[in-house]
Design a protein around this motif. Structure first.
Motif, PDB file in Angstrom:
ATOM      1  N   ILE A   1       7.463   6.270  11.991  1.00 40.75           N
ATOM      2  CA  ILE A   1       8.035   7.592  11.684  1.00 40.75           C
ATOM      3  C   ILE A   1       8.250   7.736  10.186  1.00 40.75           C
ATOM      4  CG2 ILE A   1       9.973   9.161  12.078  1.00 40.75           C
ATOM      5  CD1 ILE A   1      10.409   7.746  14.768  1.00 40.75           C
ATOM      6  N   GLY A   2       8.805   6.705   9.557  1.00 42.03           N
ATOM      7  CA  GLY A   2       9.016   6.740   8.107  1.00 42.03           C
ATOM      8  C   GLY A   2       7.710   6.873   7.350  1.00 42.03           C
ATOM      9  N   PHE A   3       6.686   6.120   7.784  1.00 45.73           N
ATOM     10  CA  PHE A   3       5.374   6.195   7.159  1.00 45.73           C
ATOM     11  C   PHE A   3       4.790   7.600   7.299  1.00 45.73           C
ATOM     12  CE2 PHE A   3       3.383   1.886   6.229  1.00 45.73           C
ATOM     13  CZ  PHE A   3       4.622   1.295   5.982  1.00 45.73           C
TER      14      PHE A   3
ATOM     15  N   VAL B   1      11.777   7.476   3.275  1.00 46.96           N
ATOM     16  CA  VAL B   1      12.402   6.205   2.887  1.00 46.96           C
ATOM     17  C   VAL B   1      13.706   6.013   3.660  1.00 46.96           C
ATOM     18  CG1 VAL B   1      13.488   4.941   0.990  1.00 46.96           C
ATOM     19  CG2 VAL B   1      11.347   6.162   0.599  1.00 46.96           C
ATOM     20  N   GLY B   2      14.486   7.105   3.788  1.00 47.72           N
ATOM     21  CA  GLY B   2      15.741   7.031   4.542  1.00 47.72           C
ATOM     22  C   GLY B   2      15.509   6.646   5.994  1.00 47.72           C
ATOM     23  N   ILE B   3      14.461   7.215   6.595  1.00 45.97           N
ATOM     24  CA  ILE B   3      14.124   6.892   7.992  1.00 45.97           C
ATOM     25  C   ILE B   3      13.714   5.429   8.121  1.00 45.97           C
ATOM     26  CG2 ILE B   3      12.435   7.340   9.838  1.00 45.97           C
ATOM     27  CD1 ILE B   3      12.484  10.294   8.894  1.00 45.97           C
ATOM     28  N   LEU B   4      12.930   4.929   7.141  1.00 44.25           N
ATOM     29  CA  LEU B   4      12.528   3.516   7.159  1.00 44.25           C
ATOM     30  C   LEU B   4      13.744   2.595   7.153  1.00 44.25           C
ATOM     31  CD1 LEU B   4       9.455   3.369   4.710  1.00 44.25           C
ATOM     32  CD2 LEU B   4       9.453   2.823   7.141  1.00 44.25           C
ATOM     33  N   VAL B   5      14.692   2.929   6.296  1.00 41.50           N
ATOM     34  CA  VAL B   5      15.904   2.102   6.197  1.00 41.50           C
ATOM     35  C   VAL B   5      16.713   2.174   7.496  1.00 41.50           C
ATOM     36  CG1 VAL B   5      18.095   1.788   4.980  1.00 41.50           C
ATOM     37  CG2 VAL B   5      16.027   2.350   3.695  1.00 41.50           C
TER      38      VAL B   5
ATOM     39  N   SER C   1       0.833  -1.209   0.000  1.00 42.60           N
ATOM     40  CA  SER C   1       0.000   0.000   0.000  1.00 42.60           C
ATOM     41  C   SER C   1       0.863   1.252   0.000  1.00 42.60           C
ATOM     42  CB  SER C   1      -0.941  -0.003   1.210  1.00 42.60           C
ATOM     43  OG  SER C   1      -0.246   0.219   2.420  1.00 42.60           O
ATOM     44  N   LEU C   2       1.987   1.198   0.708  1.00 43.33           N
ATOM     45  CA  LEU C   2       2.910   2.338   0.744  1.00 43.33           C
ATOM     46  C   LEU C   2       3.439   2.631  -0.659  1.00 43.33           C
ATOM     47  CD1 LEU C   2       4.481   4.405   2.455  1.00 43.33           C
ATOM     48  CD2 LEU C   2       6.265   2.673   2.751  1.00 43.33           C
ATOM     49  N   GLY C   3       3.711   1.562  -1.420  1.00 42.05           N
ATOM     50  CA  GLY C   3       4.180   1.728  -2.798  1.00 42.05           C
ATOM     51  C   GLY C   3       3.170   2.471  -3.650  1.00 42.05           C
ATOM     52  N   TYR C   4       1.888   2.156  -3.473  1.00 42.82           N
ATOM     53  CA  TYR C   4       0.836   2.832  -4.240  1.00 42.82           C
ATOM     54  C   TYR C   4       0.621   4.267  -3.774  1.00 42.82           C
ATOM     55  CZ  TYR C   4      -0.343  -1.360  -6.815  1.00 42.82           C
ATOM     56  OH  TYR C   4      -0.290  -2.436  -7.673  1.00 42.82           O
ATOM     57  N   TYR C   5       0.879   4.545  -2.502  1.00 45.19           N
ATOM     58  CA  TYR C   5       0.845   5.929  -2.027  1.00 45.19           C
ATOM     59  C   TYR C   5       1.943   6.756  -2.713  1.00 45.19           C
ATOM     60  CZ  TYR C   5      -2.452   5.570   1.938  1.00 45.19           C
ATOM     61  OH  TYR C   5      -3.555   5.443   2.721  1.00 45.19           O
TER      62      TYR C   5
END
Length: 295
Positions: A270-272, A142-146, A105-109
């Motif tokens: 946080i990344g989201f 994306v950086g925060i997710l990683v 879903s994040l990819g589609y966002y």
């Protein structure tokens, strides 16, 4: 009913159906994702051939096919586009059936932002400041997710990038959406058949009745939302259709969290939030542009 209102209703219908597709593929989680994808391709070809005959568009299809074959650049562009949309479909099916619907879903966002970024980098289109800010915030997300999870959001970015490049290629080709779907699925159909015959662990005879019905209907499930969307963009303003596209990933996310019982770990939140903030900034920019054009 006004033409634009009908277009909005058709667009909403398409996005809701796309959002609910994760439920459909989840019901097929007992089947290997590669097999589900292969059968989806085969049944999409069959569905679009039936549609061609029923709609009386055989002559139009043959004319378009002749033009495509005679234009080598368009032919190979469509071939590459078919590979990209196949990657998108396969990754999405894999994500849903393996407990990664939230990441899907994040990819589609992220898709609209990625599409605009690609149009700037490849087509040299002008980038508004608010869009630049949205892209910067998304990259930070994306950086925060990683950093927080040690996990690169490969599924999200693969979905967003594959569809972004797919849309970029399709901009250079003027073909109807129904004919395009037939061509794209036909390009991949031989590879799907080879996989089913020589590499698949199971065959149709190994599936239960529900799985057989769902697989046989996968072509219709693929075609109907696209045809609704194609009619929607003919009738409603494109900026409105683009704005309501977030219904799709929102439905996907809600299904992932409340039906599939997936969880978002603290490091991902946080990344989201940053990525959703980027979408909010992007959406505000779109609304501002719409209002300026309306004056």
């Amino acid at each position: 009913m006004r033409k634009d209102n009908l277009g909005i209703i058709l667009g909403l219908s398409a996005y809701v159906l796309w959002g609910l597709l994760s439920l459909y593929w989840k019901l097929l989680s007992g089947i290997e994702a590669y097999s589900t994808f292969a059968y989806r391709i085969i049944f999409t070809v069959l569905t679009m051939l039936i549609y061609m005959l029923v709609s009386g568009r055989k002559t139009v299809y043959l004319k378009d096919l002749k033009g495509l074959v005679n234009n080598k650049k368009s032919f190979w562009t469509m071939f590459v586009a078919s590979i990209l949309i196949s990657i998108n479909w396969l990754v999405y099916i894999f994500a849903v059936t393996h407990g990664h619907a939230t990441e899907a879903s994040l990819g589609y966002y992220m898709m609209p932002i990625i599409s605009i970024l690609l149009s700037v980098l490849v087509l040299r289109e002008h980038l508004a400041r608010v869009v630049s800010l949205a892209i910067l915030i998304a990259i930070m997300g994306v950086g925060i997710l990683v950093y927080q999870t040690g996990h690169f959001p490969l599924i999200s970015l693969t979905l967003a990038l594959s569809f972004g490049f797919y849309g970029l290629l399709k901009k250079s080709i003027s073909l109807s959406s129904d004919f395009s779907m037939l061509v794209e699925s036909s390009f991949i159909a031989p590879f799907a058949l080879i996989y089913i015959v020589f590499f698949a662990k199971d065959f149709l005879t190994d599936y239960n009745i529900l799985q057989l019905v769902l697989l046989s209907l996968s072509g219709i499930i693929t075609a109907v939302p696209l045809l609704l969307f194609a009619e929607a963009i003919k009738r409603a303003p494109l900026n409105i259709i683009g704005f309501i596209q977030y219904i799709n990933p929102t439905i996907q996310l809600l299904l992932a969290l409340f039906i599939f019982k997936e969880t978002i770990v603290s490091g991902e939140v946080i990344g989201f939030i940053f990525i959703w903030l980027a979408i909010l900034v992007f959406s505000i920019g779109q609304v501002h542009t719409m209002l300026k054009k309306g004056k």
